[in-house]
Design a protein around this motif. Structure first.
Motif, PDB file in Angstrom:
ATOM      1  N   GLU A  61       0.835  -1.206   0.000  1.00 27.21           N
ATOM      2  CA  GLU A  61       0.000   0.000   0.000  1.00 27.21           C
ATOM      3  C   GLU A  61       0.865   1.250   0.000  1.00 27.21           C
ATOM      4  OE1 GLU A  61      -3.083   2.375  -0.452  1.00 27.21           O
ATOM      5  OE2 GLU A  61      -3.159   0.194  -0.593  1.00 27.21           O
ATOM      6  N   LYS A  74      -5.808   8.972  -8.258  1.00 26.86           N
ATOM      7  CA  LYS A  74      -6.651   8.836  -7.072  1.00 26.86           C
ATOM      8  C   LYS A  74      -6.832   7.362  -6.768  1.00 26.86           C
ATOM      9  CE  LYS A  74      -9.259  13.019  -7.984  1.00 26.86           C
ATOM     10  NZ  LYS A  74     -10.582  13.575  -8.243  1.00 26.86           N
ATOM     11  N   LYS A  75      -7.178   7.073  -5.514  1.00 28.50           N
ATOM     12  CA  LYS A  75      -7.466   5.694  -5.148  1.00 28.50           C
ATOM     13  C   LYS A  75      -8.684   5.228  -5.911  1.00 28.50           C
ATOM     14  CE  LYS A  75      -5.877   4.514  -0.576  1.00 28.50           C
ATOM     15  NZ  LYS A  75      -6.302   4.178   0.782  1.00 28.50           N
ATOM     16  N   ARG A  76      -8.759   3.941  -6.175  1.00 33.60           N
ATOM     17  CA  ARG A  76      -9.865   3.373  -6.937  1.00 33.60           C
ATOM     18  C   ARG A  76     -11.200   3.668  -6.242  1.00 33.60           C
ATOM     19  NH1 ARG A  76      -8.635  -2.356  -8.516  1.00 33.60           N
ATOM     20  NH2 ARG A  76      -7.502  -1.299 -10.144  1.00 33.60           N
ATOM     21  N   GLU A  77     -11.238   3.521  -4.915  1.00 35.37           N
ATOM     22  CA  GLU A  77     -12.488   3.760  -4.179  1.00 35.37           C
ATOM     23  C   GLU A  77     -12.928   5.214  -4.331  1.00 35.37           C
ATOM     24  OE1 GLU A  77      -9.750   2.507  -2.221  1.00 35.37           O
ATOM     25  OE2 GLU A  77     -10.261   0.438  -2.666  1.00 35.37           O
ATOM     26  N   GLU A  78     -11.962   6.148  -4.270  1.00 36.87           N
ATOM     27  CA  GLU A  78     -12.300   7.566  -4.396  1.00 36.87           C
ATOM     28  C   GLU A  78     -12.849   7.875  -5.784  1.00 36.87           C
ATOM     29  OE1 GLU A  78      -8.827   9.809  -3.452  1.00 36.87           O
ATOM     30  OE2 GLU A  78      -8.766   9.134  -1.369  1.00 36.87           O
ATOM     31  N   GLU A  80     -14.336   5.806  -7.853  1.00 37.33           N
ATOM     32  CA  GLU A  80     -15.658   5.196  -7.981  1.00 37.33           C
ATOM     33  C   GLU A  80     -16.701   6.005  -7.220  1.00 37.33           C
ATOM     34  OE1 GLU A  80     -15.145   1.186  -6.661  1.00 37.33           O
ATOM     35  OE2 GLU A  80     -14.160   0.563  -8.521  1.00 37.33           O
ATOM     36  N   ALA A  81     -16.325   6.521  -6.053  1.00 41.11           N
ATOM     37  CA  ALA A  81     -17.252   7.322  -5.258  1.00 41.11           C
ATOM     38  C   ALA A  81     -17.613   8.608  -5.990  1.00 41.11           C
ATOM     39  CB  ALA A  81     -16.642   7.636  -3.896  1.00 41.11           C
TER      40      ALA A  81
END
Length: 133
Positions: A61, A74-78, A80-81
């Motif tokens: 990480e 950006k992070k994948r979760e960010e 997608e959000a």
């Protein structure tokens, strides 16, 4: 001689007699203690394994974060959000699900008029006059 006869006479593998109902195992007085020690050793090994993989994941990480910082990702979760928020914002105030995009050329009014003109060409004159009114 077949296998069963050898076992009955005492020949063959040593555990065949046990399978046929021969001698039984004696209870070891320390069996419970040994089993408890074995279970504790398994728990300890599992904890060590989890700690090892947690450490490896933390290293990965930190490497990923370095790459994100270097290239401005950006992070994948960010990501997608943000995409989900954009969809929700577009559908805000609507009681139904978001409409699907209609491909270009589907449902154009100009096209419908040209279809009507094409159809009119094939109708007899009196019907054309009735439909034009």
């Amino acid at each position: 001689m077949n296998f069963v006869m050898k076992a009955a006479m005492g020949g063959g593998p040593p555990d065949v007699g046990k399978m046929l109902g021969g001698e039984e195992k004696e209870e070891d007085p320390d069996a419970d203690k040994k089993e408890e020690e074995r279970q504790e050793a398994l728990r300890q090994q599992e904890e060590e394994r989890k700690a090892k993989y947690a450490k490896m994941e933390a290293e990965r990480e930190s490497m990923r974060q370095g790459i994100r910082d270097k290239y401005g990702l950006k992070k994948r979760e960010e990501a997608e959000a943000e995409a989900a928020a954009a969809v929700e914002e577009a559908a805000e105030g609507s009681l139904t699900r978001p409409k699907k995009l209609v491909p270009a050329g589907c449902g154009d009014e100009e096209e419908e008029e040209s279809i009507m003109d094409t159809m009119m060409k094939y109708l007899p004159g009196p019907l054309q006059d009735m439909l034009k009114k």
